[in-house]
Design an enzyme around this catalytic site. Structure first.
Site, short mmCIF file in Angstrom:
data_model
loop_
_atom_site.label_atom_id
_atom_site.label_comp_id
_atom_site.label_asym_id
_atom_site.label_seq_id
_atom_site.Cartn_x
_atom_site.Cartn_y
_atom_site.Cartn_z
N ASN A 1 -7.44 6.15 1.37
CA ASN A 1 -6.50 5.14 0.85
C ASN A 1 -6.41 5.48 -0.54
OD1 ASN A 1 -6.10 3.28 3.17
ND2 ASN A 1 -8.13 2.51 3.01
N CYS B 1 4.88 1.42 6.78
CA CYS B 1 3.53 1.65 7.41
C CYS B 1 3.63 1.69 8.75
CB CYS B 1 2.60 0.12 7.14
SG CYS B 1 1.01 0.28 7.80
N GLY B 2 2.95 2.83 9.22
CA GLY B 2 3.41 3.42 10.53
C GLY B 2 2.57 2.59 11.38
N GLU C 1 -0.42 -3.65 2.42
CA GLU C 1 -1.50 -2.77 2.92
C GLU C 1 -2.86 -2.88 2.25
OE1 GLU C 1 -1.38 1.18 4.20
OE2 GLU C 1 1.00 1.17 4.06
N ARG C 2 -3.82 -2.98 3.01
CA ARG C 2 -5.24 -3.01 2.38
C ARG C 2 -5.33 -1.63 1.69
NH1 ARG C 2 -9.85 -2.34 7.23
NH2 ARG C 2 -8.97 -0.45 8.16
N CYS D 1 -3.55 6.47 9.69
CA CYS D 1 -2.39 6.04 9.10
C CYS D 1 -1.11 6.75 9.83
CB CYS D 1 -2.49 6.69 7.75
SG CYS D 1 -0.88 6.58 6.62
N ASN E 1 2.25 6.83 9.54
CA ASN E 1 3.17 7.72 8.79
C ASN E 1 2.45 9.01 8.19
OD1 ASN E 1 5.57 6.20 9.05
ND2 ASN E 1 5.09 4.97 7.39
N ASN F 1 6.69 5.82 2.40
CA ASN F 1 5.30 5.77 2.33
C ASN F 1 4.73 7.23 2.05
OD1 ASN F 1 2.76 4.79 5.04
ND2 ASN F 1 2.73 4.61 2.85
#
Length: 259
Positions: A64, A198-199, A188-189, A73, A75, A13
């Site tokens: 994003n 995705c963490g 992921e959006r 987020c 990560n 990521n």
């Protein structure tokens, strides 16, 4: 305008990080999206700015890949702690501010980053699937043969379904490996595609994969980009406390981009 940036990744990521302590860069949605573009920019799943904030070691501002300001987020939080350390912000216990509030973090002697996530007090069931917020909203669906599963197509359908199309939701597909291990893939959006890890999604998936009904749980998580673990105390089916997301966060490269 020249932008000095740093590239970090946590289990695949990846993020652009900017030091905004002395001067905030002039970045709008279009510029951030261009920076994150993998063909015409630097390329990343998101962009973060590290800023000063009274009473904290720093503030984490997250955007994003589409350029819009994002929610928490996981990560990214681990990567920005590694970045803070590289800037000379050395702490035994880090305390920083993110979109969903306060976070603590530690750098273990083996270099792993431990990030404390906020407590979760509500989990919604929809059929056999789960909806919960771990700093970002997540949909969790258990599947078989996850390596061959159509994550992009199925994730896009759920993310754009009527309950979620306005605000968006991250969609996690989970396969149980054994009593203590799961494999997670996430659509992921904001990226609008599958990411390598995705963490907050790993955290959400681990919470609903508890092996102990009440008390301490540790769940090992495999992702396309590497391995993470999530430690937490399960109070009930919908309440989880002392949640820690643990895993690597690494510097990739730095550079200057003319925006």
């Amino acid at each position: 305008m020249l932008l000095h940036f740093y590239k970090y990744q946590g289990t695949g990521n990846d993020f652009i990080i900017v030091d905004g302590r002395e001067k905030m860069p002039e970045l709008d949605q279009h510029k951030i999206a261009k920076l994150c573009d993998r063909r015409f920019g630097i390329g990343a799943d998101g962009l973060m700015i590290l800023r000063n904030y009274p009473g904290y070691d720093f503030e984490m501002k997250y955007y994003n890949a589409d350029g819009r300001e994002g929610s928490m987020c996981g990560n990214g939080g681990r990567c920005i702690v590694r970045f803070a350390h590289s800037l000379g912000i050395h702490r035994d216990n880090y305390h920083f501010l993110a979109a969903d509030g306060d976070h603590d973090a530690e750098i273990d002697v083996d270099g792993q980053i431990r990030l404390k996530m906020n407590d979760v007090e509500h989990v919604k069931l929809t059929g056999a699937d789960f909806i919960l917020n771990t700093g970002s909203p997540h949909y969790v669906k258990f599947v078989n043969d996850i390596k061959e599963y159509g994550v992009t197509d199925e994730g896009k359908v759920i993310r754009n379904s009527s309950p979620f199309v306005k605000e968006g939701i991250n969609v996690n597909f989970v396969e149980t490996v054994d009593d203590h291990t799961i494999f997670v893939r996430t659509f992921e959006r904001g990226v609008e595609a599958e990411t390598w890890s995705c963490g907050t999604g790993v955290t959400a998936s681990a919470l609903v994969s508890a092996h102990n009904e009440v008390g301490f749980n540790q769940v090992d998580v495999k992702t396309l980009g590497g391995h993470l673990s999530v430690e937490y105390d399960r109070v009930s089916d919908s309440e989880y406390r002392n949640i820690w997301l643990c895993g690597p966060a690494e510097f990739v490269f730095k550079g200057v981009f003319d925006i």
